[in-house]
Design a protein around this motif. Structure first.
Motif, PDB file in Angstrom:
ATOM      1  N   VAL A 257     -16.261  12.260   7.191  1.00 17.25           N
ATOM      2  CA  VAL A 257     -16.493  13.677   6.893  1.00 17.25           C
ATOM      3  C   VAL A 257     -16.818  13.779   5.411  1.00 17.25           C
ATOM      4  CG1 VAL A 257     -14.971  14.510   8.728  1.00 17.25           C
ATOM      5  CG2 VAL A 257     -14.044  14.148   6.442  1.00 17.25           C
ATOM      6  N   SER A 258     -17.157  14.976   4.951  1.00 16.66           N
ATOM      7  CA  SER A 258     -17.486  15.141   3.537  1.00 16.66           C
ATOM      8  C   SER A 258     -16.207  15.265   2.707  1.00 16.66           C
ATOM      9  CB  SER A 258     -18.349  16.374   3.320  1.00 16.66           C
ATOM     10  OG  SER A 258     -17.587  17.547   3.535  1.00 16.66           O
ATOM     11  N   ALA A 259     -16.312  14.882   1.437  1.00 18.55           N
ATOM     12  CA  ALA A 259     -15.180  15.018   0.517  1.00 18.55           C
ATOM     13  C   ALA A 259     -14.831  16.493   0.329  1.00 18.55           C
ATOM     14  CB  ALA A 259     -15.505  14.367  -0.822  1.00 18.55           C
ATOM     15  N   GLY A 260     -15.831  17.364   0.393  1.00 21.58           N
ATOM     16  CA  GLY A 260     -15.590  18.795   0.281  1.00 21.58           C
ATOM     17  C   GLY A 260     -14.721  19.320   1.415  1.00 21.58           C
ATOM     18  N   LEU A 261     -14.969  18.838   2.641  1.00 20.85           N
ATOM     19  CA  LEU A 261     -14.155  19.254   3.780  1.00 20.85           C
ATOM     20  C   LEU A 261     -12.707  18.827   3.586  1.00 20.85           C
ATOM     21  CD1 LEU A 261     -14.004  20.476   6.688  1.00 20.85           C
ATOM     22  CD2 LEU A 261     -14.222  18.124   7.474  1.00 20.85           C
ATOM     23  N   VAL A 262     -12.510  17.610   3.106  1.00 24.60           N
ATOM     24  CA  VAL A 262     -11.154  17.115   2.846  1.00 24.60           C
ATOM     25  C   VAL A 262     -10.456  18.021   1.847  1.00 24.60           C
ATOM     26  CG1 VAL A 262      -9.805  15.206   1.885  1.00 24.60           C
ATOM     27  CG2 VAL A 262     -11.723  14.731   3.422  1.00 24.60           C
ATOM     28  N   SER A 263     -11.149  18.356   0.771  1.00 25.60           N
ATOM     29  CA  SER A 263     -10.590  19.221  -0.257  1.00 25.60           C
ATOM     30  C   SER A 263     -10.218  20.591   0.301  1.00 25.60           C
ATOM     31  CB  SER A 263     -11.597  19.376  -1.405  1.00 25.60           C
ATOM     32  OG  SER A 263     -11.116  20.271  -2.371  1.00 25.60           O
ATOM     33  N   ILE A 264     -11.087  21.166   1.110  1.00 24.03           N
ATOM     34  CA  ILE A 264     -10.833  22.480   1.703  1.00 24.03           C
ATOM     35  C   ILE A 264      -9.604  22.434   2.612  1.00 24.03           C
ATOM     36  CG2 ILE A 264     -11.721  24.153   3.386  1.00 24.03           C
ATOM     37  CD1 ILE A 264     -14.533  23.555   2.179  1.00 24.03           C
ATOM     38  N   ARG A 265      -9.521  21.421   3.462  1.00 24.79           N
ATOM     39  CA  ARG A 265      -8.394  21.315   4.398  1.00 24.79           C
ATOM     40  C   ARG A 265      -7.068  21.110   3.669  1.00 24.79           C
ATOM     41  NH1 ARG A 265     -11.260  23.956   6.895  1.00 24.79           N
ATOM     42  NH2 ARG A 265     -12.639  23.219   8.511  1.00 24.79           N
ATOM     43  N   LEU A 266      -7.073  20.333   2.596  1.00 25.00           N
ATOM     44  CA  LEU A 266      -5.844  20.134   1.830  1.00 25.00           C
ATOM     45  C   LEU A 266      -5.441  21.423   1.116  1.00 25.00           C
ATOM     46  CD1 LEU A 266      -6.430  16.552   0.397  1.00 25.00           C
ATOM     47  CD2 LEU A 266      -4.866  17.223   2.229  1.00 25.00           C
ATOM     48  N   LYS A 267      -6.415  22.163   0.618  1.00 21.44           N
ATOM     49  CA  LYS A 267      -6.113  23.437  -0.036  1.00 21.44           C
ATOM     50  C   LYS A 267      -5.542  24.421   0.977  1.00 21.44           C
ATOM     51  CE  LYS A 267      -8.029  27.143  -2.822  1.00 21.44           C
ATOM     52  NZ  LYS A 267      -9.216  27.689  -3.460  1.00 21.44           N
ATOM     53  N   GLU A 268      -6.109  24.473   2.172  1.00 19.51           N
ATOM     54  CA  GLU A 268      -5.583  25.345   3.217  1.00 19.51           C
ATOM     55  C   GLU A 268      -4.145  24.984   3.567  1.00 19.51           C
ATOM     56  OE1 GLU A 268      -9.775  26.277   5.578  1.00 19.51           O
ATOM     57  OE2 GLU A 268      -8.356  24.827   6.428  1.00 19.51           O
ATOM     58  N   ALA A 269      -3.852  23.687   3.617  1.00 15.99           N
ATOM     59  CA  ALA A 269      -2.495  23.236   3.932  1.00 15.99           C
ATOM     60  C   ALA A 269      -1.519  23.668   2.836  1.00 15.99           C
ATOM     61  CB  ALA A 269      -2.465  21.725   4.108  1.00 15.99           C
ATOM     62  N   ARG A 270      -1.930  23.519   1.580  1.00 19.44           N
ATOM     63  CA  ARG A 270      -1.073  23.953   0.471  1.00 19.44           C
ATOM     64  C   ARG A 270      -0.827  25.463   0.523  1.00 19.44           C
ATOM     65  NH1 ARG A 270      -4.501  20.497  -2.434  1.00 19.44           N
ATOM     66  NH2 ARG A 270      -3.463  18.537  -2.928  1.00 19.44           N
ATOM     67  N   THR A 271      -1.873  26.222   0.781  1.00 20.68           N
ATOM     68  CA  THR A 271      -1.763  27.673   0.860  1.00 20.68           C
ATOM     69  C   THR A 271      -0.817  28.086   1.991  1.00 20.68           C
ATOM     70  OG1 THR A 271      -4.004  27.933   0.002  1.00 20.68           O
ATOM     71  CG2 THR A 271      -3.074  29.822   1.144  1.00 20.68           C
ATOM     72  N   ALA A 272      -0.807  27.320   3.072  1.00 23.52           N
ATOM     73  CA  ALA A 272       0.067  27.608   4.210  1.00 23.52           C
ATOM     74  C   ALA A 272       1.510  27.200   3.931  1.00 23.52           C
ATOM     75  CB  ALA A 272      -0.445  26.896   5.456  1.00 23.52           C
ATOM     76  N   GLY A 273       1.755  26.600   2.753  1.00 18.78           N
ATOM     77  CA  GLY A 273       3.116  26.240   2.371  1.00 18.78           C
ATOM     78  C   GLY A 273       3.523  24.834   2.741  1.00 18.78           C
ATOM     79  N   MET A 274       2.573  24.008   3.146  1.00 22.21           N
ATOM     80  CA  MET A 274       2.885  22.635   3.525  1.00 22.21           C
ATOM     81  C   MET A 274       3.131  21.784   2.285  1.00 22.21           C
ATOM     82  SD  MET A 274       0.668  20.202   6.036  1.00 22.21           S
ATOM     83  CE  MET A 274       0.607  21.502   7.245  1.00 22.21           C
ATOM     84  N   ASP A 275       4.145  20.948   2.329  1.00 21.61           N
ATOM     85  CA  ASP A 275       4.451  20.033   1.229  1.00 21.61           C
ATOM     86  C   ASP A 275       3.505  18.836   1.329  1.00 21.61           C
ATOM     87  OD1 ASP A 275       5.489  18.482  -0.771  1.00 21.61           O
ATOM     88  OD2 ASP A 275       7.321  17.961   0.310  1.00 21.61           O
ATOM     89  N   LEU A 276       2.624  18.690   0.354  1.00 26.29           N
ATOM     90  CA  LEU A 276       1.663  17.590   0.376  1.00 26.29           C
ATOM     91  C   LEU A 276       2.014  16.509  -0.638  1.00 26.29           C
ATOM     92  CD1 LEU A 276      -1.732  19.436   0.880  1.00 26.29           C
ATOM     93  CD2 LEU A 276      -0.273  18.348   2.559  1.00 26.29           C
ATOM     94  N   THR A 277       3.295  16.380  -0.938  1.00 19.78           N
ATOM     95  CA  THR A 277       3.744  15.345  -1.853  1.00 19.78           C
ATOM     96  C   THR A 277       3.402  13.982  -1.266  1.00 19.78           C
ATOM     97  OG1 THR A 277       5.572  16.749  -2.503  1.00 19.78           O
ATOM     98  CG2 THR A 277       5.731  14.428  -3.084  1.00 19.78           C
ATOM     99  N   ARG A 278       2.750  13.168  -2.061  1.00 21.38           N
ATOM    100  CA  ARG A 278       2.403  11.818  -1.603  1.00 21.38           C
ATOM    101  C   ARG A 278       3.622  10.940  -1.709  1.00 21.38           C
ATOM    102  NH1 ARG A 278      -3.465  11.006  -4.392  1.00 21.38           N
ATOM    103  NH2 ARG A 278      -4.558  12.339  -2.950  1.00 21.38           N
ATOM    104  N   TYR A 279       3.699   9.956  -0.865  1.00 26.49           N
ATOM    105  CA  TYR A 279       4.829   9.035  -0.903  1.00 26.49           C
ATOM    106  C   TYR A 279       4.354   7.634  -0.561  1.00 26.49           C
ATOM    107  CZ  TYR A 279       4.799   9.389   4.191  1.00 26.49           C
ATOM    108  OH  TYR A 279       4.432   9.374   5.506  1.00 26.49           O
ATOM    109  N   THR A 280       5.197   6.673  -0.887  1.00 27.36           N
ATOM    110  CA  THR A 280       4.905   5.284  -0.555  1.00 27.36           C
ATOM    111  C   THR A 280       5.940   4.830   0.449  1.00 27.36           C
ATOM    112  OG1 THR A 280       6.294   4.530  -2.367  1.00 27.36           O
ATOM    113  CG2 THR A 280       3.949   4.824  -2.837  1.00 27.36           C
TER     114      THR A 280
END
Length: 110
Positions: free
Chosen positions: A69-92
């Motif tokens: 998919v496009s990098a723009g789509l990835v960015s949009i979906r991650l922004k939507e997730a953050r706006t919805a209150g999802m914790d997008l903290t990266r982890y190992t």
């Protein structure tokens, strides 16, 4: 009883099919359009995959390449997730440092 036609995703454009069959592109779209529920399910699955790969530590362009998919789509979906209150903290992986998000904050989807 009438059987509902089985609709699959097109591999050619509506314009190409319209030219081939001598009809308008709108007729092609109306006749072979993907069912809305199928599209939404596929979209939801892709959104979940984007978030999961982000949690695994992949960068936006790496996620885009992985999912084709496009990098723009990835960015949009991650922004939507953050706006919805999802914790997008990266982890190992456990024991290697990094932050592990709580299980209840990692819910994917809407």
């Amino acid at each position: 009883m009438t059987q509902e036609p089985r609709r699959e995703r097109r591999t050619v454009t509506a314009r190409e099919l319209a030219d081939r069959f001598g009809v308008s592109p709108r007729t092609v779209l109306r006749m072979v359009a993907e069912e809305r529920a199928a599209y939404e399910g596929r979209s939801r699955q892709r959104r979940n995959e984007i978030v999961e790969l982000h949690w695994q530590g992949l960068k936006g362009h790496e996620i885009a390449r992985e999912l084709n998919v496009s990098a723009g789509l990835v960015s949009i979906r991650l922004k939507e997730a953050r706006t919805a209150g999802m914790d997008l903290t990266r982890y190992t992986a456990a024991g290697q440092g990094g932050v592990q998000p709580d299980s209840d904050t990692r819910q994917v989807g809407r």
